[in-house]
Design an enzyme around this catalytic site. Structure first.
Site, PDB file in Angstrom:
ATOM      1  N   CYS A  45      -8.030  -1.956   8.104  1.00 26.64           N
ATOM      2  CA  CYS A  45      -6.692  -2.011   7.496  1.00 26.64           C
ATOM      3  C   CYS A  45      -6.160  -0.603   7.286  1.00 26.64           C
ATOM      4  CB  CYS A  45      -6.741  -2.753   6.152  1.00 26.64           C
ATOM      5  SG  CYS A  45      -7.023  -4.526   6.341  1.00 26.64           S
ATOM      6  N   HIS A  53      -1.295  -5.683   1.895  1.00 24.79           N
ATOM      7  CA  HIS A  53      -2.493  -6.522   1.806  1.00 24.79           C
ATOM      8  C   HIS A  53      -2.157  -7.854   1.134  1.00 24.79           C
ATOM      9  CE1 HIS A  53      -5.682  -3.313   2.564  1.00 24.79           C
ATOM     10  NE2 HIS A  53      -6.129  -4.368   3.216  1.00 24.79           N
ATOM     11  N   GLU A  65       0.821  -1.212   0.000  1.00 22.58           N
ATOM     12  CA  GLU A  65       0.000   0.000   0.000  1.00 22.58           C
ATOM     13  C   GLU A  65       0.860   1.269   0.000  1.00 22.58           C
ATOM     14  OE1 GLU A  65      -3.066   0.008  -0.569  1.00 22.58           O
ATOM     15  OE2 GLU A  65      -3.575  -2.103  -0.230  1.00 22.58           O
TER      16      GLU A  65
END
Lengths: 216, 216, 216, 216
Positions: C143, C167, C80
Site C-alpha cells: 500500500c 485505506h 493517508e
C-alpha cells in the site's frame, strides 16, 4: 491462624508459561504472614480439575481461596464477580476435551457470585498503583469452570470461608514478538497484585468474624 | 568517551507525570557507563522546544541523541522510524498553540529517517523480555516535531552523531482508574528499555567508527 | 472532462476478496459523472506493481488518482497523509518476495505528501455519516509502496494532476467468524466513501484550475 | 399466529440516538410476517423500566421477546447468554439514579440464561454476512437489568414463551468525529440482524411447539 489457598493454571495454547501460576507460586514463596499461604497448580483440563481442587480443599482446609488464571489481551487485573453454569470454551482444553454449551453442574444454580471483597481488592490495588477492575464475565473456559466449582464447594463444604477468581494479563515476556501488540504486566506487578488481593481478603474475613463474635 | 543526550517531555493533557521524563531522568541517575548520559526535560510547546533542544546540543555536544515521549494507548515500546514535516496535533500544546497542517520547516524535506539502529534496539529489548516494535508514525504532535528538528539539527550540525525517537506507554499508575482499561508498563521496565536503547545505540556508533577507522 | 483513476488491490493473506477492489470497481460501474472513472486492480506484488500502475497512467492520462487498499483492523476510512521511502512488509507479498528495510527508490526523497484534499475528504465523509480520519502512516507494505510510486510518478509525469491513498476497513463478511471481533464496514458504505473521495478530489482540482485561470 | 415483542432503548450518555431503538422500530415497520411484531422504546431508567416492560407484556402477550441495547465499542452483534442479579452501572441512568452492587431482585436467583436459540441466531447472521457472537456478559447497567427482569417475567408469567437480549454496536454516524476510532455498523445492517434474530427465534419456538404436539 487463617489459611489461604491460591491456585494458578498450567500453560495452555502453546504458551511456555502461565503468569497465574508464576505469580501464585511467588506469593507463596515470599509470604511473611499473616496466615499461611498454599499454592496449587491446576491442569487446564475440565475433567481433571476437580480432583486437584478438592484434594487441596481437604488437605489445607482453607479460609480464603483465590483461584487465578490468564486472560490474554487484558490490560489490567480483573477481579471476577460471577461464575456461570456453562462450559463452552470454543477450543479444546489441554486434554483435548471440547464441551459445547454444557452445564458445569446439571443440578447447580445458573451462577454463583464471588464472596471475595471484590471492590475493596480493586481499591487496594489502585492505592498501590496497579490498574484493576471488577469483571462481570470469567468466560466459559476452565477459569470460569474452576470458579464455579470453587464457589459450589465453598457453599457446601466450607460456608464460613470466602473465595473467588482473579484474571491476570500476559506477562511482559509473553508480549514480545507478538504480531499485534499485546498489553502485558511484569511478573513482579502481577505477584504484588495477587498478594494484595490475598491480604485484602484476609482482612475482610477477619472483620466479618469480629463482627460475628461481637454479635453474640 | 561518547556523550549521550536523552530527552523526555513534561506532563500534558491533565496527567500529573510524563513517563518519558521519569524514565530518562532515572537512566541518567543510574548510568554507570560507558560514556556519559545527560537528560533534558522538554516543554510540550512547539514554539519553546527548539531553544531547549539546541541549548542542550551546544552544551553537551552529544554523539547519540534519543528523544522520548508518551504514546498513550500503546502497549509496547515504539522505536520510531521516521519524522515527518508537519505540525497537526489536533489539540493545543501546553502553551495553547494549535497549528493545523503546518510544516515543521518551510524549507525542509518531507521527512527524515531515524539514524538509530532501530531494529537492533527492538531485538535487544526482546532479548531482555521487553515488548517493542518499530513504529512508522511518530504522530504529528510535539513528539514528531522534536524528532524532525533533532534529525535536521544532527544532519546540519553533528553529521557524525546518530539520533532518533522512542515512544513509551503509560506508566502503571496512569492506567489506574481509567474508564476504559489502558495498556501500561512499570516505570522500572520503561527505564530499562531506554537504557538498553542507549546502550545499543552507543555500540552501533562505535562499530561504525571502528569501521571508519579500519578503512583509513 | 477530468479523468479519474482508481486502483484497488487483489486479495492477500488468505482472504477471498479485497474490499478495496470491490469498492473501486463498484464506483466505476455506478459512476454518473462528472468526469470519467477508470478502475484498475493491482497485484499485491512489489515487483509487479509498477508495470500495471504505469500502464494505467499511459492509457488513461488521469487528472486524479486515488489508490486504495485494505487496512485490516481499522474501524474507519483512513485518508493517508504521507508515503515513505521504505519497503519492510514483515510478511511476503503474493509473489513470495520479502524485502527488509529497503528503499522504494534508491534516489528518491524520504517521503511524499498526498496531494489529495485529505481534510476536505474526511469532512465530506463525515457529512455523509461515514467515519473517516487522516492517517499519518500507510504502513510499509505494498500500500505504501504504490502510494510512494504514485506520488513520484505524478510529480515527474503529470505535475498538474493530484493523487493519494485511502485505506478501507474489512468488509462486513470478512469479520464473520473471526476469533477476535474485527471492526468492519459494509461494501455499500466503503463504495460510497470512495465515490465521495473522488468527487471531493475532482472539485478540489477544478477549484485549483479555476484559480490558476483566474490568475492569468 | 405468534407475537413478537422487540424493545430498544432511548438515547443516553449524551448521544442523540440509540441504534437499538432505531433498529427495532425499523424491523416493526418493515415486518411482513410471519407473526406480528410490536416494538417498544424503553427508558434508560432502572426504576421506570418495569412499568413499561410489564405493560407491553400485558398488552401484547408475546411469544418471543427480544430486548436490545447499545454496547458502545463492540464491533459485532452480541447475542447475550446470561442476565445476572446485580445493578452496578458505574454511571447514573437517565433519571440520575446510581445503584452500587445492588441486586435486581432481592429474592431472585443469581442469574437467568437466555431462552433464545443464541447459537442458531449467530449462525444465521453469519450466513447473511453479519458478524455476530455469543456474549457472556450483558454488563451491569439497564441492559442487563431489563434482561434479568424479562427472563424472570417470562419464567413466572409466560413459561411457554422465549426471550433474551441482543447488544448492537454504534451506528455508523455515531462513529463520526470520535476522538478514538470506534467500530460501528450501518443502521441497515443492524436492522437486518435484529430481523434475522426474530425470524430465527420464531422458527425455534415453532419447532419446539411442533415437537410438543408430536409427542401427544
Amino acid at each position: 491462624m487463617a489459611t489461604i489457598l491460591l491456585t494458578g493454571f498450567e500453560p495452555f495454547g502453546g504458551e511456555e508459561a502461565n503468569p497465574s501460576w508464576n505469580a501464585v507460586r511467588a506469593v507463596r514463596d515470599s509470604w511473611s504472614g499473616p496466615g499461611t499461604v498454599h499454592a496449587v497448580e491446576l491442569p487446564v483440563d475440565f475433567r481433571g480439575l476437580d480432583a486437584v481442587l478438592l484434594d487441596a480443599f481437604e488437605r489445607y482446609q482453607p479460609d480464603v481461596v483465590i483461584c487465578t488464571g490468564l486472560a490474554g489481551g487484558n490490560a489490567d487485573i480483573a477481579v471476577e464477580r460471577i461464575a456461570i453454569n456453562v462450559k463452552d470454551p470454543g477450543v479444546p482444553d489441554n486434554a483435548g476435551y471440547l464441551p459445547v454449551d454444557e452445564p458445569v453442574d446439571e443440578d447447580g444454580p445458573a451462577a454463583y457470585f464471588s464472596t471475595l471483597p471484590i471492590k475493596p481488592i480493586v481499591a487496594r490495588l489502585a492505592e498501590d498503583g496497579i490498574p484493576a477492575r471488577v469483571s462481570d464475565s470469567a468466560g466459559t473456559y476452565t477459569c470460569n469452570y474452576v470458579f464455579y466449582r470453587l464457589m459450589r464447594a465453598l457453599a457446601e463444604l466450607r460456608p464460613h470461608a470466602i473465595g473467588g477468581f482473579v484474571h491476570v494479563p500476559y506477562e511482559l515476556a509473553q508480549a514480545v514478538g507478538s504480531v499485534r501488540p499485546r498489553p502485558s504486566m511484569s511478573h513482579e506487578t502481577i505477584t504484588r497484585a495477587i498478594a494484595l488481593a490475598a491480604t485484602t481478603a484476609l482482612e475482610s474475613l477477619e472483620q466479618r468474624l469480629d463482627t460475628a463474635v461481637g454479635l453474640t
